[in-house]
Design a protein around this motif. Sequence first.
Motif, PDB file in Angstrom:
ATOM      1  N   PRO A 186      17.902  54.393  15.151  1.00  0.00           N
ATOM      2  CA  PRO A 186      17.928  53.167  14.361  1.00  0.00           C
ATOM      3  C   PRO A 186      19.310  52.935  13.767  1.00  0.00           C
ATOM      4  O   PRO A 186      20.042  53.882  13.481  1.00  0.00           O
ATOM      5  CB  PRO A 186      16.889  53.421  13.263  1.00  0.00           C
ATOM      6  N   THR A 187      19.676  51.682  13.624  1.00  0.00           N
ATOM      7  CA  THR A 187      20.974  51.327  13.057  1.00  0.00           C
ATOM      8  C   THR A 187      20.968  51.573  11.553  1.00  0.00           C
ATOM      9  O   THR A 187      19.988  51.340  10.889  1.00  0.00           O
ATOM     10  CB  THR A 187      21.259  49.841  13.322  1.00  0.00           C
ATOM     11  N   SER A 188      22.106  52.070  11.073  1.00  0.00           N
ATOM     12  CA  SER A 188      22.250  52.254   9.632  1.00  0.00           C
ATOM     13  C   SER A 188      23.577  51.649   9.213  1.00  0.00           C
ATOM     14  O   SER A 188      24.510  51.546  10.011  1.00  0.00           O
ATOM     15  CB  SER A 188      22.193  53.748   9.311  1.00  0.00           C
ATOM     16  N   GLN A 241      28.814  52.558  17.478  1.00  0.00           N
ATOM     17  CA  GLN A 241      27.591  52.829  18.244  1.00  0.00           C
ATOM     18  C   GLN A 241      27.850  52.503  19.706  1.00  0.00           C
ATOM     19  O   GLN A 241      28.087  51.349  20.064  1.00  0.00           O
ATOM     20  CB  GLN A 241      26.456  51.920  17.776  1.00  0.00           C
ATOM     21  N   VAL A 242      27.828  53.524  20.527  1.00  0.00           N
ATOM     22  CA  VAL A 242      28.046  53.366  21.961  1.00  0.00           C
ATOM     23  C   VAL A 242      26.709  53.556  22.661  1.00  0.00           C
ATOM     24  O   VAL A 242      26.024  54.556  22.437  1.00  0.00           O
ATOM     25  CB  VAL A 242      29.093  54.379  22.469  1.00  0.00           C
ATOM     26  N   ARG A 243      26.337  52.580  23.468  1.00  0.00           N
ATOM     27  CA  ARG A 243      25.015  52.599  24.105  1.00  0.00           C
ATOM     28  C   ARG A 243      25.117  52.421  25.617  1.00  0.00           C
ATOM     29  O   ARG A 243      25.683  51.422  26.079  1.00  0.00           O
ATOM     30  CB  ARG A 243      24.147  51.453  23.566  1.00  0.00           C
ATOM     31  N   ASP A 244      24.590  53.374  26.359  1.00  0.00           N
ATOM     32  CA  ASP A 244      24.438  53.253  27.820  1.00  0.00           C
ATOM     33  C   ASP A 244      25.733  52.846  28.519  1.00  0.00           C
ATOM     34  O   ASP A 244      25.714  52.036  29.439  1.00  0.00           O
ATOM     35  CB  ASP A 244      23.336  52.236  28.157  1.00  0.00           C
ATOM     36  N   LEU A 245      26.836  53.421  28.075  1.00  0.00           N
ATOM     37  CA  LEU A 245      28.148  53.055  28.626  1.00  0.00           C
ATOM     38  C   LEU A 245      28.274  53.514  30.082  1.00  0.00           C
ATOM     39  O   LEU A 245      27.951  54.653  30.411  1.00  0.00           O
ATOM     40  CB  LEU A 245      29.241  53.717  27.790  1.00  0.00           C
ATOM     41  N   PHE A 268      26.218  57.412  22.024  1.00  0.00           N
ATOM     42  CA  PHE A 268      26.415  58.207  20.805  1.00  0.00           C
ATOM     43  C   PHE A 268      26.671  57.282  19.621  1.00  0.00           C
ATOM     44  O   PHE A 268      27.026  56.111  19.801  1.00  0.00           O
ATOM     45  CB  PHE A 268      27.563  59.212  20.969  1.00  0.00           C
ATOM     46  N   THR A 269      26.484  57.816  18.448  1.00  0.00           N
ATOM     47  CA  THR A 269      26.759  57.073  17.216  1.00  0.00           C
ATOM     48  C   THR A 269      27.684  57.909  16.343  1.00  0.00           C
ATOM     49  O   THR A 269      27.493  59.116  16.205  1.00  0.00           O
ATOM     50  CB  THR A 269      25.456  56.791  16.442  1.00  0.00           C
ATOM     51  N   LEU A 315      31.499  48.261  17.153  1.00  0.00           N
ATOM     52  CA  LEU A 315      32.376  48.743  16.093  1.00  0.00           C
ATOM     53  C   LEU A 315      32.064  47.917  14.852  1.00  0.00           C
ATOM     54  O   LEU A 315      32.396  46.726  14.807  1.00  0.00           O
ATOM     55  CB  LEU A 315      33.849  48.591  16.496  1.00  0.00           C
ATOM     56  N   ASP A 316      31.408  48.536  13.901  1.00  0.00           N
ATOM     57  CA  ASP A 316      30.968  47.792  12.706  1.00  0.00           C
ATOM     58  C   ASP A 316      30.198  46.528  13.108  1.00  0.00           C
ATOM     59  O   ASP A 316      30.369  45.477  12.501  1.00  0.00           O
ATOM     60  CB  ASP A 316      32.171  47.401  11.850  1.00  0.00           C
ATOM     61  N   GLY A 317      29.418  46.633  14.159  1.00  0.00           N
ATOM     62  CA  GLY A 317      28.565  45.525  14.584  1.00  0.00           C
ATOM     63  C   GLY A 317      29.195  44.592  15.603  1.00  0.00           C
ATOM     64  O   GLY A 317      28.499  43.793  16.228  1.00  0.00           O
TER      65      GLY A 317
END
Length: 122
Positions: free
Chosen positions: A5-7, A13-17, A37-38, A79-81
């Motif tokens: 979950p986002t905080s 936040q890197v997703r499925d790169l 990874f986060t 990066l910061d959203g």
Amino acid sequence: MTHQPTSAQDLLQVRDLEVEFTAPDGSTLRAVRGVTFTLRRGETLAVVGESGSGKSTTALALTRMLPGTGRLSTGSVLLDGQDLAAASAEELRAVRGARIGMIFQDPMTALNPVLTVGRHLD
Ligand SMILES: Nc1ncnc2c1ncn2[C@@H]1O[C@H](COP(=O)(O)OP(=O)(O)OP(=O)(O)O)[C@@H](O)[C@H]1O
Ligand SMILES: [Mg+2]
């Protein structure tokens, strides 16, 4: 792959790169797959792997500074959203070096392979 979950503390936040290169014979080489990874503010993450496993390519992909035919084919880099994977060239220029940067191996003696020699002297 688990999606955490986002905080508000999450900085990167890197997703499925996924990164692809086109080989000289025209075939597609998938150099990086499914990297997720986060990083929270103040956190340090060490990426360990054998030579050629994609550590540098992963780092370069975060700011879309991939060499040659390299491209970020799938995934998001928040990066910061702000999604750098979908950002314009102008948006990336504002972020690179100011909010996110890369220190290359042997930074005092090596040139950045992504830049021309002339650009180093500008
Ligand atoms: N300029 C390029 N053109 C084509 N393929 C490339 C290029 N750069 C990297 N690759 C591909 O990406 C893969 C990952 O390379 P990368 O340099 O990211 O590995 P690394 O984990 O940083 O290795 P090392 O520990 O040696 O620094 C390579 O095996 C290669 O297949
Ligand atoms: Mg490397």
